[in-house]
Motif scaffolding. Structure first.
Motif, PDB file in Angstrom:
ATOM      1  N   VAL A 195       0.088   2.121  13.439  1.00 44.57           N
ATOM      2  CA  VAL A 195      -0.293   2.060  12.027  1.00 44.57           C
ATOM      3  C   VAL A 195       0.825   2.611  11.145  1.00 44.57           C
ATOM      4  O   VAL A 195       1.184   2.022  10.112  1.00 44.57           O
ATOM      5  CB  VAL A 195      -1.604   2.831  11.778  1.00 44.57           C
ATOM      6  N   LEU A 196       1.378   3.748  11.534  1.00 47.53           N
ATOM      7  CA  LEU A 196       2.450   4.358  10.746  1.00 47.53           C
ATOM      8  C   LEU A 196       3.644   3.415  10.620  1.00 47.53           C
ATOM      9  O   LEU A 196       4.214   3.255   9.532  1.00 47.53           O
ATOM     10  CB  LEU A 196       2.884   5.678  11.386  1.00 47.53           C
ATOM     11  N   HIS A 197       4.030   2.789  11.716  1.00 44.76           N
ATOM     12  CA  HIS A 197       5.173   1.879  11.697  1.00 44.76           C
ATOM     13  C   HIS A 197       4.884   0.651  10.827  1.00 44.76           C
ATOM     14  O   HIS A 197       5.724   0.244  10.016  1.00 44.76           O
ATOM     15  CB  HIS A 197       5.522   1.447  13.128  1.00 44.76           C
ATOM     16  N   GLN A 198       3.718   0.067  10.998  1.00 46.16           N
ATOM     17  CA  GLN A 198       3.408  -1.162  10.267  1.00 46.16           C
ATOM     18  C   GLN A 198       3.267  -0.911   8.773  1.00 46.16           C
ATOM     19  O   GLN A 198       3.742  -1.700   7.952  1.00 46.16           O
ATOM     20  CB  GLN A 198       2.133  -1.795  10.827  1.00 46.16           C
ATOM     21  N   PRO A 255       0.849  -1.204   0.000  1.00 51.10           N
ATOM     22  CA  PRO A 255       0.000   0.000   0.000  1.00 51.10           C
ATOM     23  C   PRO A 255       0.879   1.246   0.000  1.00 51.10           C
ATOM     24  O   PRO A 255       1.255   1.761   1.049  1.00 51.10           O
ATOM     25  CB  PRO A 255      -0.793  -0.135   1.306  1.00 51.10           C
ATOM     26  N   LEU A 256       1.195   1.728  -1.182  1.00 48.64           N
ATOM     27  CA  LEU A 256       2.139   2.839  -1.293  1.00 48.64           C
ATOM     28  C   LEU A 256       1.609   4.120  -0.652  1.00 48.64           C
ATOM     29  O   LEU A 256       2.374   4.932  -0.138  1.00 48.64           O
ATOM     30  CB  LEU A 256       2.465   3.097  -2.768  1.00 48.64           C
ATOM     31  N   TRP A 257       0.293   4.308  -0.696  1.00 52.73           N
ATOM     32  CA  TRP A 257      -0.334   5.551  -0.225  1.00 52.73           C
ATOM     33  C   TRP A 257      -1.191   5.235   0.995  1.00 52.73           C
ATOM     34  O   TRP A 257      -2.164   4.496   0.908  1.00 52.73           O
ATOM     35  CB  TRP A 257      -1.212   6.128  -1.340  1.00 52.73           C
ATOM     36  N   LEU A 258      -0.818   5.776   2.138  1.00 54.55           N
ATOM     37  CA  LEU A 258      -1.589   5.628   3.368  1.00 54.55           C
ATOM     38  C   LEU A 258      -2.340   6.921   3.648  1.00 54.55           C
ATOM     39  O   LEU A 258      -1.725   7.990   3.749  1.00 54.55           O
ATOM     40  CB  LEU A 258      -0.661   5.304   4.542  1.00 54.55           C
ATOM     41  N   LEU A 259      -3.657   6.823   3.744  1.00 54.56           N
ATOM     42  CA  LEU A 259      -4.466   7.978   4.134  1.00 54.56           C
ATOM     43  C   LEU A 259      -4.931   7.769   5.566  1.00 54.56           C
ATOM     44  O   LEU A 259      -5.715   6.855   5.845  1.00 54.56           O
ATOM     45  CB  LEU A 259      -5.673   8.149   3.211  1.00 54.56           C
ATOM     46  N   ALA A 260      -4.441   8.614   6.455  1.00 52.53           N
ATOM     47  CA  ALA A 260      -4.802   8.543   7.867  1.00 52.53           C
ATOM     48  C   ALA A 260      -5.928   9.538   8.136  1.00 52.53           C
ATOM     49  O   ALA A 260      -5.682  10.740   8.285  1.00 52.53           O
ATOM     50  CB  ALA A 260      -3.588   8.849   8.742  1.00 52.53           C
ATOM     51  N   GLU A 261      -7.156   9.027   8.151  1.00 56.47           N
ATOM     52  CA  GLU A 261      -8.306   9.875   8.483  1.00 56.47           C
ATOM     53  C   GLU A 261      -8.396   9.916  10.002  1.00 56.47           C
ATOM     54  O   GLU A 261      -9.076   9.108  10.634  1.00 56.47           O
ATOM     55  CB  GLU A 261      -9.584   9.301   7.871  1.00 56.47           C
ATOM     56  N   VAL A 262      -7.717  10.860  10.595  1.00 57.17           N
ATOM     57  CA  VAL A 262      -7.512  10.821  12.042  1.00 57.17           C
ATOM     58  C   VAL A 262      -8.748  11.225  12.843  1.00 57.17           C
ATOM     59  O   VAL A 262      -8.835  10.950  14.042  1.00 57.17           O
ATOM     60  CB  VAL A 262      -6.295  11.684  12.443  1.00 57.17           C
ATOM     61  N   THR A 263      -9.711  11.891  12.211  1.00 52.54           N
ATOM     62  CA  THR A 263     -10.936  12.284  12.905  1.00 52.54           C
ATOM     63  C   THR A 263     -12.015  12.632  11.888  1.00 52.54           C
ATOM     64  O   THR A 263     -11.703  13.039  10.763  1.00 52.54           O
ATOM     65  CB  THR A 263     -10.690  13.500  13.829  1.00 52.54           C
ATOM     66  N   TYR A 264     -13.275  12.463  12.282  1.00 55.24           N
ATOM     67  CA  TYR A 264     -14.387  12.975  11.488  1.00 55.24           C
ATOM     68  C   TYR A 264     -14.850  14.340  11.999  1.00 55.24           C
ATOM     69  O   TYR A 264     -15.720  14.969  11.403  1.00 55.24           O
ATOM     70  CB  TYR A 264     -15.571  12.010  11.510  1.00 55.24           C
ATOM     71  N   ARG A 265     -14.288  14.775  13.123  1.00 59.33           N
ATOM     72  CA  ARG A 265     -14.652  16.098  13.637  1.00 59.33           C
ATOM     73  C   ARG A 265     -14.201  17.172  12.647  1.00 59.33           C
ATOM     74  O   ARG A 265     -13.103  17.097  12.095  1.00 59.33           O
ATOM     75  CB  ARG A 265     -13.987  16.335  14.991  1.00 59.33           C
ATOM     76  N   ALA A 289       5.931  10.138  11.378  1.00 64.90           N
ATOM     77  CA  ALA A 289       5.878   9.792   9.958  1.00 64.90           C
ATOM     78  C   ALA A 289       7.122  10.303   9.237  1.00 64.90           C
ATOM     79  O   ALA A 289       7.714   9.613   8.393  1.00 64.90           O
ATOM     80  CB  ALA A 289       4.622  10.362   9.320  1.00 64.90           C
ATOM     81  N   HIS A 290       7.528  11.514   9.560  1.00 64.99           N
ATOM     82  CA  HIS A 290       8.743  12.080   8.957  1.00 64.99           C
ATOM     83  C   HIS A 290       9.972  11.255   9.337  1.00 64.99           C
ATOM     84  O   HIS A 290      10.820  10.944   8.483  1.00 64.99           O
ATOM     85  CB  HIS A 290       8.917  13.530   9.414  1.00 64.99           C
ATOM     86  N   LYS A 291      10.055  10.890  10.602  1.00 66.39           N
ATOM     87  CA  LYS A 291      11.188  10.084  11.082  1.00 66.39           C
ATOM     88  C   LYS A 291      11.263   8.742  10.359  1.00 66.39           C
ATOM     89  O   LYS A 291      12.358   8.243  10.054  1.00 66.39           O
ATOM     90  CB  LYS A 291      11.040   9.872  12.586  1.00 66.39           C
ATOM     91  N   LEU A 292      10.095   8.190  10.049  1.00 64.24           N
ATOM     92  CA  LEU A 292      10.042   6.890   9.384  1.00 64.24           C
ATOM     93  C   LEU A 292      10.347   6.972   7.892  1.00 64.24           C
ATOM     94  O   LEU A 292      10.549   5.943   7.242  1.00 64.24           O
ATOM     95  CB  LEU A 292       8.660   6.248   9.586  1.00 64.24           C
ATOM     96  N   GLY A 293      10.336   8.176   7.345  1.00 65.56           N
ATOM     97  CA  GLY A 293      10.677   8.346   5.936  1.00 65.56           C
ATOM     98  C   GLY A 293       9.504   8.557   5.004  1.00 65.56           C
ATOM     99  O   GLY A 293       9.673   8.534   3.774  1.00 65.56           O
ATOM    100  N   TYR A 294       8.310   8.772   5.529  1.00 66.63           N
ATOM    101  CA  TYR A 294       7.163   9.088   4.678  1.00 66.63           C
ATOM    102  C   TYR A 294       7.310  10.487   4.069  1.00 66.63           C
ATOM    103  O   TYR A 294       7.898  11.388   4.678  1.00 66.63           O
ATOM    104  CB  TYR A 294       5.873   9.114   5.492  1.00 66.63           C
ATOM    105  N   TYR A 295       6.704  10.673   2.893  1.00 66.41           N
ATOM    106  CA  TYR A 295       6.398  12.010   2.409  1.00 66.41           C
ATOM    107  C   TYR A 295       5.040  12.361   2.992  1.00 66.41           C
ATOM    108  O   TYR A 295       4.060  11.637   2.785  1.00 66.41           O
ATOM    109  CB  TYR A 295       6.348  12.058   0.880  1.00 66.41           C
ATOM    110  N   THR A 296       4.961  13.454   3.741  1.00 64.57           N
ATOM    111  CA  THR A 296       3.755  13.760   4.507  1.00 64.57           C
ATOM    112  C   THR A 296       2.987  14.925   3.907  1.00 64.57           C
ATOM    113  O   THR A 296       3.560  15.911   3.456  1.00 64.57           O
ATOM    114  CB  THR A 296       4.108  14.077   5.966  1.00 64.57           C
ATOM    115  N   ASN A 297       1.667  14.787   3.971  1.00 66.23           N
ATOM    116  CA  ASN A 297       0.762  15.744   3.360  1.00 66.23           C
ATOM    117  C   ASN A 297      -0.391  15.994   4.325  1.00 66.23           C
ATOM    118  O   ASN A 297      -0.966  15.041   4.859  1.00 66.23           O
ATOM    119  CB  ASN A 297       0.238  15.164   2.034  1.00 66.23           C
TER     120      ASN A 297
END
Length: 402
Positions: free
Chosen positions: A62-65, A21-31, A94-102
């Protein structure tokens, strides 16, 4: 109708094993402080309370896995992700793990202090949404007074050195302002502008008759966009996303079901696309109970519509089957009432007339529906949940079938 076909066994043939899964979308809240009438969040979002949301440790896991599995890009979304007090912690990890963050945001909550904290955490870029170029329509469509704030946030994004990425959902009520929207993006110093025509899911589906543009409006908007592209060159990269209903072939949904895209919802449910949770007959796993690896490779929810084995014969024998992979499963369910049916956008689909009928209504003189928009808010969400529970079917506009 529910999906009844047996799920393919992805593990049986290693050659058919999907990539990560190259692209992870973290929907952290519905608020969310906004109440947009075209929001893609589920209409029953109010059922997910802050107490149901994954905690900080859950999201870090989740970020690590996902990163260990091969994810390279992480988008923080919602709702409004800035409603989470731990967003900076998640971005930093996420930055520490090497993701490109948006960060996908309305801008509400992005104070100068939080902008500095997110910059320090390593956030790579921000996508800022606008609803229109005028205070009146922007604030009407979001049902909030946010236009002036968004202008200020755009300035902060530039000051912090982030790429300026502006998003505006396009629909019948603002498509005639397409030139002004492009000019506003230029004035704000945007490098990228996404003119995303509303796709009709969730709240946008409920408001479809009020939001769908006419063909003449769409053609004018495309023409103006093309003229600006030619005039501006690389000064502003403009992406124009055509609404599905005006196509005759469906899109390859999320580049294929379970191919590259993984969404994790606020309560930890893992999905192959933003809206898949609506589909009947599927058990989508939760990251509280299963590893991301097991979810991606072994779960019935992610394997059901992978590849082409699940398709009806009409899709299996179609020469375009590898181009669109049958189209959108959610659209098939919402319009045709069968998640395994051909996407009704396709002109070969037996249910294509449902799309044609909606388009025909949008092109009638004076077509704008007289009934008011249904705005995304907790009260409306609870009412729609009660309605769905009593009817045992999703809420749909006129012209669709169960």
């Amino acid at each position: 109708m529910t999906a009844t076909s047996s799920p393919p066994t992805a593990q049986a043939d290693p050659a058919n094993r999907p990539g990560p899964p190259l692209w992870l979308l973290a929907e952290v809240t519905y608020r969310c402080p906004l109440h947009c009438a075209f929001c893609y969040n589920p209409t029953d979002f109010a059922r997910t309370t802050p107490a149901d949301e994954l905690d900080t440790d859950g999201w870090l896991r989740v970020l690590h896995q996902a990163r260990a599995l091969g994810s390279v890009q992480c988008g923080f979304s919602g709702g409004e992700p800035l409603m989470r007090d731990d967003l900076e912690i998640l971005v930093a990890e996420a930055h520490k793990l090497g993701y490109y963050t948006n960060l996908l945001t309305s801008g509400v909550g992005l104070s100068p202090a939080r902008a500095e904290a997110l910059k320090a955490a390593g956030l790579d870029h921000i996508q800022l949404s606008f609803q229109d170029t005028t205070r009146e329509l922007n604030d009407f469509l979001s049902h909030t007074r946010t236009f002036d704030l968004k202008q200020q946030v755009a300035g902060s994004i530039k000051e912090m050195g982030w790429p300026m990425v502006m998003n505006c959902v396009i629909h019948r009520l603002n498509i005639d302002h397409i030139d002004k929207i492009i000019e506003m993006a230029l004035a704000l110093g945007a490098e990228y502008l996404e003119l995303a025509n509303s796709q009709y899911y969730a709240w946008a589906l409920l408001n479809r008759d009020q939001l769908m543009p006419s063909r003449a409006q769409l053609e004018r908007a495309e023409r103006i966009t093309k003229e600006y592209r030619q005039k501006l060159g690389d000064r502003l990269r403009i992406f124009f996303v055509v609404p599905d209903y005006y196509e005759i072939r469906p899109k390859k949904c999320m580049n294929g079901w379970g191919n590259v895209f993984l969404t994790v919802t606020p309560d930890g449910t893992a999905l192959p696309c933003h809206t898949a949770r609506m589909l009947p007959g599927l058990d989508f796993p939760n990251v509280r109970d299963h590893s991301v690896q097991a979810i991606w490779y072994e779960s019935e929810g992610f394997n059901r519509y992978r590849g082409t084995d699940w398709m009806h014969d009409s899709c299996k024998t179609c020469p375009d089957r590898e181009k669109d992979l049958g189209g959108c499963r959610c659209q098939a369910w919402m319009l045709a009432g069968d998640p395994s049916a051909p996407d009704p956008v396709c002109d070969k689909s037996p249910a294509h007339h449902l799309v044609q009928d909606a388009v025909a209504r949008a092109n009638q003189p004076g077509a704008l529906a007289a009934r008011p928009l249904i705005f995304r808010d907790p009260k409306a969400s609870r009412a729609l949940s009660e309605q769905a529970a009593s009817s045992s079917a999703p809420a749909r506009p006129a012209g669709t079938t169960a």
